[in-house]
Design a protein around this motif. Structure first.
Motif, PDB file in Angstrom:
ATOM      1  N   CYS A 167      85.482 -15.893 -30.031  1.00  0.00           N
ATOM      2  CA  CYS A 167      85.870 -14.996 -31.123  1.00  0.00           C
ATOM      3  C   CYS A 167      84.646 -14.181 -31.512  1.00  0.00           C
ATOM      4  O   CYS A 167      83.646 -14.736 -31.981  1.00  0.00           O
ATOM      5  CB  CYS A 167      86.392 -15.800 -32.310  1.00  0.00           C
ATOM      6  SG  CYS A 167      87.012 -14.777 -33.660  1.00  0.00           S
ATOM      7  N   GLY A 218      88.853 -13.106 -29.014  1.00  0.00           N
ATOM      8  CA  GLY A 218      89.332 -12.800 -30.359  1.00  0.00           C
ATOM      9  C   GLY A 218      88.323 -11.941 -31.089  1.00  0.00           C
ATOM     10  O   GLY A 218      87.166 -11.824 -30.668  1.00  0.00           O
ATOM     11  N   LYS A 253      92.612 -18.010 -31.426  1.00  0.00           N
ATOM     12  CA  LYS A 253      92.015 -18.061 -32.762  1.00  0.00           C
ATOM     13  C   LYS A 253      92.723 -19.096 -33.632  1.00  0.00           C
ATOM     14  O   LYS A 253      93.933 -19.296 -33.526  1.00  0.00           O
ATOM     15  CB  LYS A 253      92.093 -16.690 -33.430  1.00  0.00           C
ATOM     16  CG  LYS A 253      91.210 -15.620 -32.812  1.00  0.00           C
ATOM     17  CD  LYS A 253      91.416 -14.265 -33.497  1.00  0.00           C
ATOM     18  CE  LYS A 253      90.921 -14.301 -34.932  1.00  0.00           C
ATOM     19  NZ  LYS A 253      91.113 -12.982 -35.592  1.00  0.00           N
ATOM     20  N   ASN A 257      87.308 -20.297 -37.128  1.00  0.00           N
ATOM     21  CA  ASN A 257      87.619 -20.011 -35.726  1.00  0.00           C
ATOM     22  C   ASN A 257      86.634 -20.755 -34.831  1.00  0.00           C
ATOM     23  O   ASN A 257      85.449 -20.867 -35.162  1.00  0.00           O
ATOM     24  CB  ASN A 257      87.543 -18.517 -35.445  1.00  0.00           C
ATOM     25  CG  ASN A 257      88.761 -17.776 -35.950  1.00  0.00           C
ATOM     26  OD1 ASN A 257      89.889 -18.151 -35.663  1.00  0.00           O
ATOM     27  ND2 ASN A 257      88.537 -16.711 -36.713  1.00  0.00           N
TER      28      ASN A 257
END
Length: 451
Positions: free
Chosen positions: A215, A240, A264, A309
């Motif tokens: 992420c 992400g 995520k 996350n």
């Protein structure tokens, strides 16, 4: 000035009438980036001779401010800025800007707890829709907190900015006192410089550390953009986005199919940000796009949210680093350049994320007045503000390698960072480190991954 009654009707007035509401001693807020008003600003500048001691706050100007241009000596309009653009830096050099040190993600709390109520808030928004809402566009940031704290709210209506989706991206007519017509000019663009060979070398080292499902938080500048460019051709999948700033490079990755957000833990499937700044290509991509969610900056930037996350990868720049790992990313001595922004908060949030990594990037050298200098130094330039502390520093990357400073002693840090410096400066840095006790005599250790 008292805020109007909740049932008082919103009024449409001229920019000149709106500027006429300003009184000596008031504090105004212009918001940030291309949410700052232009027509109102020009009308207020024309009232310079009628006013005194008017303060205003803003952030990241993307075009000149009329009130400052009309008052070069600062006799009437006094300006506090929360993060500098190139224009803001120029005005600061001229003595016209006063920087407020901030962690960007804390600013809503500053408005709610520490900053006196705003007399007049003036921001751009898209024309009101059928439900009575004005879309505030791609600078969500701390707008809701300002609306809560403003005694009067004026909307400068314009079609020139994108319509965005997300949480807190609109204001209802019942919260608005006055509406003025804007100029409908297109949103200003931020040039996206092509990455240099050094940028690409740094990016190649970072790419190797990005896994499927990572992420990303991507900062501004050539190096983060180079990472986006190289990721398009990598094997990384299901990336992400949970970032502060949305950039052209992130949209390139999105268009290339690398970003799905499928893995995520919060806001799955969505690219999450608090503002966007780039080219028309970016603004067109986010307009009414359900894959992009704008949120307040205390949602995007607080470490306790970032860390939710997994595999968060934060990629940011700095301009100078000492041998202990302190990063000075916002000043050149006592000259202010940019701002703390979200760098420190994302460094902490990424580190706290399960499998997360924070990268601070810098070229090994820079040139000033024809003289080459090292960005890695024994001690920071006097007056330099520390943006990310040595205790928060994780990965450091130059074109000569990458190292993780977490868990390393001062001697190990010094040795590792010297190895990342330009070869011409390593001997001098090592001698300085020994002479100043950072490295004990006869000590050897830390190695770095070669570039």
């Amino acid at each position: 000035m008292m805020k109007r009654q909740a049932n008082a009707p919103m009024k449409r007035i001229s920019a000149e009438e709106a500027a006429g509401l300003v009184r000596p001693g008031m504090w105004l807020d212009y918001g940030a980036i291309f949410g700052q008003p232009d027509v109102f600003d020009a009308a207020l500048a024309k009232r310079k001779s009628e006013l005194s001691n008017v303060g205003f706050r803003s952030c990241l100007s993307v075009k000149p401010r009329a009130v400052l241009e009309a008052d070069p000596e600062g006799e009437v309009f006094h300006w506090v800025n929360l993060h500098f653009s190139g224009y803001d830096r120029k005005m600061h050099d001229a003595g016209r800007a006063n920087y407020m040190p901030v962690n960007l993600g804390e600013i809503p709390d500053y408005y709610r707890r520490f900053i006196e109520p705003i007399d007049i808030l003036v921001v751009k928004a898209r024309p009101m829709d059928a439900d009575g809402n004005f879309n505030l566009s791609a600078a969500t940031l701390w707008l809701r907190a300002m609306i809560e704290r403003a005694r009067m709210v004026i909307i400068e209506e314009t079609t020139g900015i994108p319509h965005v989706l997300g949480d807190g991206v609109s204001i209802h007519k019942d919260e608005v006192d006055y509406v003025i017509a804007g100029d409908n000019a297109a949103a200003p663009e931020l040039p996206n410089p092509a990455p240099s060979e050094v940028d690409k070398a740094v990016a190649r080292l970072i790419i190797d550390e990005i896994e499927d499902g990572s992420c990303l938080q991507i900062g501004i500048g050539g190096m983060p953009n180079a990472v986006c460019s190289l990721l398009q051709d990598s094997t990384a999948e299901d990336l992400g986005i949970h970032t502060e700033m949305l950039t052209d490079g992130i949209i390139d990755l999105y268009r290339a199919g690398r970003i799905t957000g499928a893995r995520k833990q919060i806001n799955p499937g969505k690219m999450v940000c608090t503002f966007a700044l780039g080219s028309t290509y970016l603004y067109d991509a986010i307009d009414h796009n359900p894959d992009v969610e704008f949120h307040a900056v205390d949602y995007t930037n607080l470490p306790q949210n970032i860390m939710q996350n997994d595999k968060v990868v934060a990629i940011n720049n700095t301009t100078q680093m000492d041998l202990g790992g302190q990063a000075a990313s916002e000043t050149d001595g006592h000259r202010h350049l940019t701002g703390t922004g979200g760098q420190a908060q994302f460094a902490r949030g990424a580190y706290a994320s399960k499998g997360g990594k924070s990268f601070i990037c810098l070229s090994s050298t820079f040139e000033r007045r024809g003289e080459r200098r090292s960005r890695i130094v024994l001690g920071l330039t006097p007056g330099n503000a520390v943006t990310t502390t040595r205790a928060d520093m994780m990965y450091v990357v130059t074109e000569y390698g990458i190292t993780n400073l977490k868990g390393k002693s001062m001697a190990e840090r010094a040795k590792a960072l010297i190895a990342l410096a330009h070869p011409d400066y390593r001997e001098g840095l090592e001698r300085d480190a020994y002479d100043n006790g950072l490295i004990p005599r006869g000590y050897f250790g830390a190695t770095v991954k070669p570039s």
